[in-house]
Design a protein around this motif. Structure first.
Motif, mmCIF file in Angstrom:
data_model
loop_
_atom_site.group_PDB
_atom_site.id
_atom_site.type_symbol
_atom_site.label_atom_id
_atom_site.label_comp_id
_atom_site.label_asym_id
_atom_site.label_seq_id
_atom_site.Cartn_x
_atom_site.Cartn_y
_atom_site.Cartn_z
ATOM 1 N N PHE A 93 63.959 56.710 -4.244
ATOM 2 C CA PHE A 93 62.997 57.770 -3.956
ATOM 3 C C PHE A 93 63.627 59.138 -4.196
ATOM 4 O O PHE A 93 64.775 59.392 -3.811
ATOM 5 C CB PHE A 93 62.520 57.684 -2.508
ATOM 6 N N THR A 94 62.859 60.021 -4.835
ATOM 7 C CA THR A 94 63.263 61.414 -5.033
ATOM 8 C C THR A 94 62.092 62.295 -4.605
ATOM 9 O O THR A 94 61.101 61.802 -4.062
ATOM 10 C CB THR A 94 63.635 61.672 -6.504
ATOM 11 N N SER A 95 62.199 63.586 -4.865
ATOM 12 C CA SER A 95 61.100 64.470 -4.465
ATOM 13 C C SER A 95 60.090 64.703 -5.577
ATOM 14 O O SER A 95 58.947 65.088 -5.310
ATOM 15 C CB SER A 95 61.655 65.824 -3.998
ATOM 16 N N SER A 96 60.489 64.479 -6.838
ATOM 17 C CA SER A 96 59.574 64.747 -7.954
ATOM 18 C C SER A 96 60.129 64.152 -9.233
ATOM 19 O O SER A 96 61.312 63.801 -9.320
ATOM 20 C CB SER A 96 59.382 66.256 -8.153
ATOM 21 N N ALA A 97 59.275 64.055 -10.243
ATOM 22 C CA ALA A 97 59.728 63.615 -11.556
ATOM 23 C C ALA A 97 60.697 64.631 -12.148
ATOM 24 O O ALA A 97 61.674 64.265 -12.810
ATOM 25 C CB ALA A 97 58.528 63.409 -12.479
ATOM 26 N N THR A 98 60.445 65.911 -11.917
ATOM 27 C CA THR A 98 61.332 66.955 -12.444
ATOM 28 C C THR A 98 62.737 66.805 -11.885
ATOM 29 O O THR A 98 63.726 67.000 -12.606
ATOM 30 C CB THR A 98 60.768 68.347 -12.094
ATOM 31 N N LEU A 149 48.001 60.017 -4.867
ATOM 32 C CA LEU A 149 48.534 60.417 -3.569
ATOM 33 C C LEU A 149 48.944 61.885 -3.603
ATOM 34 O O LEU A 149 49.091 62.471 -4.677
ATOM 35 C CB LEU A 149 49.747 59.545 -3.215
ATOM 36 N N PRO A 150 49.161 62.513 -2.448
ATOM 37 C CA PRO A 150 49.608 63.911 -2.436
ATOM 38 C C PRO A 150 50.980 64.051 -3.094
ATOM 39 O O PRO A 150 51.799 63.118 -3.060
ATOM 40 C CB PRO A 150 49.675 64.248 -0.941
ATOM 41 N N SER A 151 51.230 65.197 -3.678
ATOM 42 C CA SER A 151 52.513 65.449 -4.346
ATOM 43 C C SER A 151 53.652 65.507 -3.327
ATOM 44 O O SER A 151 53.431 65.621 -2.126
ATOM 45 C CB SER A 151 52.440 66.759 -5.125
ATOM 46 N N GLY A 152 54.866 65.412 -3.834
ATOM 47 C CA GLY A 152 56.037 65.527 -2.971
ATOM 48 C C GLY A 152 56.880 64.276 -2.896
ATOM 49 O O GLY A 152 57.815 64.195 -2.090
ATOM 50 N N LEU A 153 56.588 63.282 -3.757
ATOM 51 C CA LEU A 153 57.381 62.057 -3.784
ATOM 52 C C LEU A 153 57.565 61.622 -5.229
ATOM 53 O O LEU A 153 56.592 61.500 -5.983
ATOM 54 C CB LEU A 153 56.694 60.946 -2.992
ATOM 55 N N GLY A 154 58.826 61.413 -5.605
ATOM 56 C CA GLY A 154 59.151 60.917 -6.934
ATOM 57 C C GLY A 154 59.720 59.518 -6.859
ATOM 58 O O GLY A 154 60.245 59.093 -5.821
ATOM 59 N N ILE A 155 59.620 58.795 -7.964
ATOM 60 C CA ILE A 155 60.113 57.426 -8.060
ATOM 61 C C ILE A 155 61.082 57.350 -9.231
ATOM 62 O O ILE A 155 60.775 57.831 -10.332
ATOM 63 C CB ILE A 155 58.950 56.437 -8.275
ATOM 64 N N LEU A 156 62.239 56.760 -8.999
ATOM 65 C CA LEU A 156 63.242 56.570 -10.042
ATOM 66 C C LEU A 156 63.633 55.102 -10.053
ATOM 67 O O LEU A 156 64.066 54.560 -9.031
ATOM 68 C CB LEU A 156 64.466 57.448 -9.766
ATOM 69 N N ILE A 157 63.469 54.461 -11.198
ATOM 70 C CA ILE A 157 63.742 53.030 -11.342
ATOM 71 C C ILE A 157 64.883 52.837 -12.330
ATOM 72 O O ILE A 157 64.851 53.387 -13.443
ATOM 73 C CB ILE A 157 62.469 52.290 -11.817
ATOM 74 N N LEU A 158 65.894 52.062 -11.923
ATOM 75 C CA LEU A 158 67.102 51.879 -12.737
ATOM 76 C C LEU A 158 67.349 50.399 -12.993
ATOM 77 O O LEU A 158 67.258 49.571 -12.085
ATOM 78 C CB LEU A 158 68.314 52.478 -12.029
#
Length: 351
Positions: free
Chosen positions: A62-67, A191-200
């Motif tokens: 989990f991150t805060s955004s795609a950026t 969903l509301p903004s403020g959550l990013g997803i990072l998959i490795l």
């Protein structure tokens, strides 16, 4: 008002109930080291595997955004530099971010209407990662998924990173075809903004271990160390993660969402094709996004239709950057109900 903006999108109508349940069950004050949070994190992973077909050996962070993920990739997963394939503003921004961190980063800008030939790509040997903006929200274009598969085949030793900010959750992705996938929840997840997803992938995790980057707020090694225990390295958007868990429980499996997304986009494209006053922003069907449709026209027409649509309770997305005044964009996200979609198509047919 029904929002067809490509982001932040309108949210699912079940959200008020999710919020009330979160309040009632003390999720809002849950510590990110608590059993409640760890169970929630684990359940999100299981639901990604079940609903989105995430491979069991891929890691979800989990991150805060795609950026934010742009920066993480350059800091922790790239040794020399990345090679960026892009056609629009958001792909260019990712390229610029990466260049500021690793000056040897290189890029190839291609026409959104023509794509590129994988056989013609010449990626410098020294560069670690091939970076692809799969769904370019700015110009409503896409890199078709079969092209990513071809890149994987031609460059098996490179890590492949894919920005799916406005397509993950709306179309089915074959995660095995790349090593790094990321998105934000304010688009197809509704969903509301403020959550990013990072998959490795395991390959990406191995690369992070080899690079051994430590000491930053978002060092992947630190993130993974905490994720091993279903925890995060900082106090995250706990409510956003809870919303994501609840949503994934409620939505259909991605195969069915993908089918509906493509059927709806075909219906929208048929309407554009039937109207002389509308034009596709992206002319070649193969390179048009499946989740965001760009419609172009005379500046006066675009301004008039946006104003008129709003009077009919429909909020159309503005064009972006150089297309701002000569186009509008229509989100084709799963959050849009059948009734809302019909209202849009009826309006576009009659205007």
């Amino acid at each position: 008002m029904i929002s067809f903006s490509p982001g932040p999108s309108q949210v699912y109508p079940a959200l008020p109930q999710y919020f009330q349940d979160a309040y009632n069950h003390h999720v809002l004050s849950a510590n990110h080291r608590s059993k409640m949070f760890m169970n929630m994190y684990q359940e999100v992973i299981q639901l990604f595997q079940e609903k989105l077909h995430l491979p069991a050996d891929y890691r979800l962070l989990f991150t805060s955004s795609a950026t934010e993920n742009w920066e993480i990739i350059s800091q922790s997963l790239t040794k020399e530099g990345s090679y960026h394939l892009y056609s629009g503003a958001f792909g260019k921004k990712w390229f610029d971010y990466a260049t500021n961190i690793l000056p040897h980063t290189a890029g190839f800008k291609f026409s959104a209407d023509e794509g590129f030939q994988v056989n013609d790509l010449d990626v410098p040997e020294a560069l670690d990662i091939i970076a692809i903006t799969q769904n370019e929200t700015a110009n409503a274009s896409q890199v078709p998924l079969h092209v990513i598969e071809e890149i994987r085949s031609k460059f098996p030793h490179k890590l492949i990173a894919v920005d799916t900010t406005s397509s993950m959750g709306g179309i089915e992705l074959d995660f095995h075809q790349a090593d790094i996938w990321f998105a934000s929840v304010q688009k197809c997840f509704g969903l509301p903004s403020g959550l990013g997803i990072l998959i490795l992938s395991p390959k990406a995790l191995k690369k992070a271990s080899e690079i051994g980057e430590h000491g930053r707020y978002n060092s992947v090694s630190f993130m993974v160390e905490n994720a091993d225990n279903y925890q995060t390295h900082y106090t995250p958007n706990v409510l956003g993660i809870y919303f994501l868990m609840r949503l994934l429980k409620d939505v259909e499996e991605i195969h069915f969402l993908d089918k509906r997304t493509r059927q709806r986009m075909q219906e929208l494209e048929n309407i554009v094709a039937s109207k002389d006053k509308y034009r596709y922003l992206i002319k070649m069907p193969e390179f048009r996004s499946r989740t965001v449709l760009g419609i172009s026209g005379e500046e006066s027409l675009i301004g008039d239709i946006k104003k008129d649509a709003e009077q009919h309770g429909i909020l159309l997305g503005s064009g972006y950057g150089g297309y701002k005044t000569t186009s509008f964009r229509v989100a084709n996200f799963p959050v849009i109900s059948d009734e809302q979609f019909k209202k849009l198509t009826d309006y576009l047919k009659e205007y």
